[in-house]
Design an enzyme around this catalytic site. Structure first.
Site, PDB file in Angstrom:
ATOM      1  N   LYS A  35       0.840  -1.202   0.000  1.00  0.00           N
ATOM      2  CA  LYS A  35       0.000   0.000   0.000  1.00  0.00           C
ATOM      3  C   LYS A  35       0.879   1.257   0.000  1.00  0.00           C
ATOM      4  O   LYS A  35       2.090   1.161   0.254  1.00  0.00           O
ATOM      5  CB  LYS A  35      -0.902  -0.016   1.238  1.00  0.00           C
ATOM      6  CG  LYS A  35      -0.133   0.070   2.562  1.00  0.00           C
ATOM      7  CD  LYS A  35      -1.013  -0.236   3.752  1.00  0.00           C
ATOM      8  CE  LYS A  35      -0.227  -0.147   5.047  1.00  0.00           C
ATOM      9  NZ  LYS A  35      -1.018  -0.664   6.193  1.00  0.00           N
ATOM     10  N   TYR A 254      16.544  29.555   8.975  1.00  0.00           N
ATOM     11  CA  TYR A 254      15.355  30.293   9.429  1.00  0.00           C
ATOM     12  C   TYR A 254      15.289  30.375  10.942  1.00  0.00           C
ATOM     13  O   TYR A 254      15.621  29.413  11.645  1.00  0.00           O
ATOM     14  CB  TYR A 254      14.085  29.601   8.937  1.00  0.00           C
ATOM     15  CG  TYR A 254      13.763  29.885   7.486  1.00  0.00           C
ATOM     16  CD1 TYR A 254      13.439  31.176   7.074  1.00  0.00           C
ATOM     17  CD2 TYR A 254      13.787  28.863   6.550  1.00  0.00           C
ATOM     18  CE1 TYR A 254      13.141  31.439   5.746  1.00  0.00           C
ATOM     19  CE2 TYR A 254      13.484  29.111   5.221  1.00  0.00           C
ATOM     20  CZ  TYR A 254      13.166  30.402   4.816  1.00  0.00           C
ATOM     21  OH  TYR A 254      12.876  30.644   3.518  1.00  0.00           O
TER      22      TYR A 254
HETATM   23  C1  LIG Z   1      -0.207  -1.752   6.744  1.00  0.00           C
HETATM   24  C2  LIG Z   1      -0.749  -3.031   7.198  1.00  0.00           C
HETATM   25  C3  LIG Z   1       0.096  -4.112   7.471  1.00  0.00           C
HETATM   26  C4  LIG Z   1       1.605  -4.025   7.436  1.00  0.00           C
HETATM   27  O1  LIG Z   1       2.073  -3.447   8.627  1.00  0.00           O
HETATM   28  P1  LIG Z   1       3.648  -3.307   8.916  1.00  0.00           P
HETATM   29  O2  LIG Z   1       3.704  -2.775  10.287  1.00  0.00           O
HETATM   30  O3  LIG Z   1       4.169  -2.335   7.916  1.00  0.00           O
HETATM   31  O4  LIG Z   1       4.222  -4.655   8.751  1.00  0.00           O
HETATM   32  C5  LIG Z   1      -0.483  -5.321   7.788  1.00  0.00           C
HETATM   33  N1  LIG Z   1      -1.831  -5.446   7.878  1.00  0.00           N
HETATM   34  C6  LIG Z   1      -2.663  -4.417   7.633  1.00  0.00           C
HETATM   35  C7  LIG Z   1      -4.135  -4.627   7.734  1.00  0.00           C
HETATM   36  C8  LIG Z   1      -2.161  -3.178   7.301  1.00  0.00           C
HETATM   37  O5  LIG Z   1      -2.987  -2.153   7.071  1.00  0.00           O
END
Ligand SMILES: *Cc1c(COP(=O)(O)O)cnc(C)c1O
Length: 358
Positions: A35, A254
């Protein structure tokens, strides 16, 4: 020469980290979570480096369609399910599995009369209290799903809130509740994110769902990525565009928020929060100049940062600067900036040029 900010993506390292997942969870199938543009690494390129992943986890139909159009034939799971009834047809057409976390989403499928059957993953809230059905209603929800002609296989998942903590309380309770809730129900089960892949082997079940560990970051506070045998995938780099001797008391950047404690060289590197480098990274946050450590000096600007070059008398305009990645663990930079690697990865902006190393 063009502006030198680049993210080098080491695809063999991604493959290596995937193999580490397999070593940690040898009995489970692996849903590689890609994702958010593969946590900022580039969705299709990352997916190509994961030929042995049993499935991909995404959060939007666009991501799923991008993978299908790039030729991926594997199971793809929409981790937050359908956002509206209009996506039901797309899920069927593109053969995308959908998570169902809310009764509303069951309605989307019930109302869609025609179309290919969908494999669904029922999300159970075992204690994170974000998404999912209460354990008590799960048997009734499963009954309802089984009466829908368009529902094919039913699988089950839940998500840990504290798998990265040494304290086992929450994780054990969630694991136990998940198993109890599913007693007597047929269907594959999935619980483990990266932290649980690494720290909670009992929770691996049928499918593990690693994300951040694939990209070479440790989700565990007490173990570095190197300790866990993970390799950095993204190396974010740029170059020095100015090196100037400053006098004691000269402020830098800054707000004049940092002053040179002595006469010393200050480097200016071409990277800033407009590229996704965190604006809240404080003075002292480590960077590499010519592969050696130096420290951030002054506030992060949109397009530039200042670097304390004491100890780097050789540093010249054009020299390479690494913000995180090979030689400088992203987790260390994230900790210094009061955030997590996930946010740094996802925040790399579209003006950064990506180079993929095969
Ligand atoms: C993002 C996500 C993961 C992966 O999590 P990590 O901590 O990056 O391993 C697994 N399951 C779901 C449902 C997620 O949304």
């Amino acid at each position: 020469m063009t502006r030198p900010v680049r993210a080098r993506i080491n695809l063999p390292a991604l493959q290596h980290n995937f193999e580490r997942v397999r070593q940690y969870a040898p009995q489970s199938r692996i849903m590689a979570v890609v994702k958010a543009h593969a946590y900022g690494h580039g969705l299709v390129n990352a997916a190509r480096a994961l030929p042995a992943a049993d499935a991909f986890g995404v959060v939007s139909m666009d991501e799923a369609i991008s993978l299908r159009e790039a030729g991926f034939d594997r199971r793809i799971v929409l981790l937050e399910g359908l956002y509206g009834a209009d996506e039901t047809g797309l899920a069927g057409g593109y053969r995308v599995d959908v998570v169902i976390h809310h009764a509303e989403q069951i309605g989307f499928i019930e109302r869609a009369r025609s179309g290919r059957p969908l494999d669904v993953w029922l999300k159970i809230d075992t204690g994170m209290h974000r998404l999912g059905f209460e354990p008590a209603v799960v048997p009734a929800v499963v009954e309802r799903l089984r009466r829908i002609a368009r529902v094919a296989d039913i699988r089950f998942l839940s998500h840990f809130c504290c798998a990265d903590e040494v304290n086992a309380g929450h994780t054990l309770r969630q694991h136990r509740l998940f198993l109890q809730t599913l007693e007597g129900l047929a269907g594959e089960r999935s619980l483990a994110n990266s932290a649980a892949v690494l720290a909670w082997p009992d929770t691996h079940l049928d499918w593990v769902r690693p994300g951040v560990m694939l990209y070479g970051s440790s989700p565990l506070p007490h173990a570095s990525a190197a300790d866990l045998g993970l390799q950095p995938v993204m190396t974010l780099g740029t170059r020095l565009i100015a090196v100037t001797q400053r006098r004691r008391g000269d402020p830098v950047g800054y707000g004049a928020a940092w002053e040179c404690p002595e006469t010393m060289p200050i480097g200016i590197a071409a990277i800033g929060y407009g590229d996704g480098y965190p604006r809240h990274a404080p003075c002292g946050t480590p960077v590499l100049v010519n592969g050696r450590r130096a420290a951030l000096a002054g506030r992060v600007s949109m397009d530039m940062i200042g670097i304390d070059l004491r100890g780097h008398p050789e540093a010249r305009v054009g020299d390479p600067v690494t913000l995180w990645g090979e030689g400088l663990p992203v987790d260390e930079v994230a900790a210094a900036a009061g955030t997590i690697s996930y946010e740094l990865f996802c925040g790399v902006s579209s003006r950064v040029v990506f180079d993929y190393v095969e």
